[in-house]
Scaffold this motif. Structure first.
Motif, PDB file in Angstrom:
ATOM      1  N   TYR A 130       2.626  11.254   0.952  1.00 27.92           N
ATOM      2  CA  TYR A 130       3.899  11.029   1.652  1.00 27.92           C
ATOM      3  C   TYR A 130       4.310   8.906   1.197  1.00 27.92           C
ATOM      4  O   TYR A 130       3.993   8.386   1.299  1.00 27.92           O
ATOM      5  CB  TYR A 130       3.779  11.529   3.237  1.00 27.92           C
ATOM      6  CG  TYR A 130       3.274  11.210   3.679  1.00 27.92           C
ATOM      7  CD1 TYR A 130       3.186   9.493   4.408  1.00 27.92           C
ATOM      8  CD2 TYR A 130       1.528  11.369   4.023  1.00 27.92           C
ATOM      9  CE1 TYR A 130       1.943   9.130   5.513  1.00 27.92           C
ATOM     10  CE2 TYR A 130       0.750  11.488   4.580  1.00 27.92           C
ATOM     11  CZ  TYR A 130       0.840   9.956   5.439  1.00 27.92           C
ATOM     12  OH  TYR A 130      -0.071   9.492   6.462  1.00 27.92           O
ATOM     13  N   ASP A 131       5.830   9.357   1.490  1.00 25.89           N
ATOM     14  CA  ASP A 131       5.878   7.411   1.793  1.00 25.89           C
ATOM     15  C   ASP A 131       5.441   7.349   2.943  1.00 25.89           C
ATOM     16  O   ASP A 131       5.828   7.743   3.969  1.00 25.89           O
ATOM     17  CB  ASP A 131       7.784   8.175   1.539  1.00 25.89           C
ATOM     18  CG  ASP A 131       7.984   8.247   0.522  1.00 25.89           C
ATOM     19  OD1 ASP A 131       7.781   7.946  -0.642  1.00 25.89           O
ATOM     20  OD2 ASP A 131       9.656   8.796   0.602  1.00 25.89           O
ATOM     21  N   ILE A 132       5.397   5.882   3.319  1.00 22.04           N
ATOM     22  CA  ILE A 132       5.070   5.077   4.866  1.00 22.04           C
ATOM     23  C   ILE A 132       5.917   5.423   5.783  1.00 22.04           C
ATOM     24  O   ILE A 132       7.174   4.510   5.180  1.00 22.04           O
ATOM     25  CB  ILE A 132       4.573   3.627   4.581  1.00 22.04           C
ATOM     26  CG1 ILE A 132       2.896   3.738   3.518  1.00 22.04           C
ATOM     27  CG2 ILE A 132       4.054   2.866   4.956  1.00 22.04           C
ATOM     28  CD1 ILE A 132       2.644   2.208   3.087  1.00 22.04           C
ATOM     29  N   ARG A 191       8.584   5.029  13.158  1.00 18.99           N
ATOM     30  CA  ARG A 191       7.575   5.214  13.589  1.00 18.99           C
ATOM     31  C   ARG A 191       8.415   5.356  15.077  1.00 18.99           C
ATOM     32  O   ARG A 191       6.996   5.676  15.945  1.00 18.99           O
ATOM     33  CB  ARG A 191       7.009   3.773  13.286  1.00 18.99           C
ATOM     34  CG  ARG A 191       5.881   4.040  11.831  1.00 18.99           C
ATOM     35  CD  ARG A 191       5.006   2.633  12.160  1.00 18.99           C
ATOM     36  NE  ARG A 191       6.027   1.263  11.508  1.00 18.99           N
ATOM     37  CZ  ARG A 191       6.593   0.564  10.340  1.00 18.99           C
ATOM     38  NH1 ARG A 191       6.119   1.057   9.311  1.00 18.99           N
ATOM     39  NH2 ARG A 191       7.404  -0.211  11.027  1.00 18.99           N
ATOM     40  N   THR A 249       0.569  -1.449  -0.373  1.00 15.57           N
ATOM     41  CA  THR A 249      -0.084   0.069  -0.124  1.00 15.57           C
ATOM     42  C   THR A 249       1.032   1.324   0.195  1.00 15.57           C
ATOM     43  O   THR A 249       1.624   1.447   0.810  1.00 15.57           O
ATOM     44  CB  THR A 249      -1.138  -0.087   1.158  1.00 15.57           C
ATOM     45  OG1 THR A 249      -1.441  -1.426   1.445  1.00 15.57           O
ATOM     46  CG2 THR A 249      -1.510   1.345   1.547  1.00 15.57           C
ATOM     47  N   THR A 250       0.399   2.242  -0.766  1.00  9.94           N
ATOM     48  CA  THR A 250       1.537   3.150  -0.601  1.00  9.94           C
ATOM     49  C   THR A 250       1.003   4.516  -1.479  1.00  9.94           C
ATOM     50  O   THR A 250      -0.493   4.292  -0.853  1.00  9.94           O
ATOM     51  CB  THR A 250       2.214   3.714  -1.927  1.00  9.94           C
ATOM     52  OG1 THR A 250       1.237   3.630  -3.649  1.00  9.94           O
ATOM     53  CG2 THR A 250       3.049   2.252  -2.717  1.00  9.94           C
ATOM     54  N   THR A 251       0.903   6.269  -0.679  1.00 10.16           N
ATOM     55  CA  THR A 251       0.449   6.890  -0.376  1.00 10.16           C
ATOM     56  C   THR A 251       0.856   8.158  -1.699  1.00 10.16           C
ATOM     57  O   THR A 251       1.722   7.768  -2.294  1.00 10.16           O
ATOM     58  CB  THR A 251       0.027   7.428   0.679  1.00 10.16           C
ATOM     59  OG1 THR A 251      -0.252   8.906   0.325  1.00 10.16           O
ATOM     60  CG2 THR A 251       1.187   7.640   1.188  1.00 10.16           C
TER      61      THR A 251
END
Length: 289
Positions: free
Chosen positions: A7-9, A15, A2-4
């Motif tokens: 922004y990069d995950i 995190r 899954t990408t957006t």
């Protein structure tokens, strides 16, 4: 994976870093809150003598009456501001130059005029009662600001929507009512609610012209008691009420936005598949016999 597109995950290190930042910010806020509470305890703001007056029914009734007057002024100002802003927005979007210039002059004048000056002028110079003076000042100022919100929201809609509506034979009022406004409302809703929150908080200016709203009731309580003037307890009671009302408006805006997304006014109509051999619209050749 899954990408957006925004922004990069973040990876494991990012995190962990974000959790550390969040934990640090939480500890800082708790430390600030603890320091603030320690100051209140050190100055005796939580002693029984300062909080006992709020157990009296007369003081409770005074606060409830003030809250009711605040909501009354806000309700009138909100409705009139939305109506006034809509009229001015239509004037600013008018094709007639004289109407557009007159609306622009009204918007710029009342938006630049300090709200307190307008309220005092209406109350003192025009000798208007406190409630109408407060509502009139709030309406003139907030309506002028909302007019710009409405105008910018309508202009933000894709120009192709307007051109397509005119191509279908709609006149300007139909284009505005059925095409532009439904799309613009979703974009304008946060700004509208934000301005209504400003109007709600500005009702506190009514105590300067002796309008008995919520802040005026707190001022009477804090200044007229003969012992341990409870200024801080009054603030600690009034502030959460204002914050709660503003949060309620924000929640209402989110609820309306979600309802619009779930229940669109325009839904695609079901179209049956054409039978074999049917001549499709725009086709140049007849189907074989």
């Amino acid at each position: 994976m899954t990408t957006t597109a925004l922004y990069d995950i973040p990876g494991p290190r990012a995190r962990a870093r974000h959790r550390a930042y969040g934990l640090g910010a939480t500890l800082a806020i708790l430390a600030l809150l603890g320091w603030f509470l320690s100051l209140l305890f050190a100055t005796g703001q939580f002693t029984a003598a300062k909080w006992t007056p709020f157990l009296y029914k007369g003081i409770q009734q005074l606060l409830l009456d003030g809250l009711g007057n605040t909501l009354r002024a806000f309700g009138l100002a909100a409705v009139l501001s939305l109506a006034f802003g809509g009229v001015l927005a239509v004037g600013r979007l008018s094709d007639h130059r004289l109407v557009r210039w007159a609306s622009t002059l009204v918007v710029e004048f009342f938006r630049a005029m300090p709200l307190l000056v307008m309220i005092f002028f209406i109350y003192v110079a025009l000798r208007v009662a406190p409630l109408p003076a407060l509502v009139a000042g709030l309406t003139l100022y907030n309506g002028s600001v909302l007019a710009e919100v409405f105008r910018s929201g309508v202009n933000a809609v894709d120009p192709g929507q307007r051109q397509a509506a005119y191509a279908l034979g709609m006149h300007k009022s139909q284009v505005m009512t059925y095409v532009l406004m439904p799309q613009a409302v979703r974009a304008m809703l946060p700004a509208i609610i934000s301005q209504l929150v400003v109007a709600l908080k500005d009702t506190s200016l009514g105590f300067l012209i002796t309008y008995e709203e919520f802040l005026h009731a707190g001022k009477l309580i804090a200044s007229n008691l003969d012992y341990d003037l409870p200024f801080i307890p009054v603030v600690l009671i009034i502030s959460p009420v204002y914050i709660g009302m503003c949060m309620l408006l924000s929640w209402l805006a989110n609820w309306v936005s979600r309802r619009q997304l779930r229940n669109p006014k325009v839904e695609a109509a079901e179209v049956a598949a054409p039978e074999p051999g049917t001549l499709l619209p725009g086709s140049r050749h007849q189907p074989p016999a």
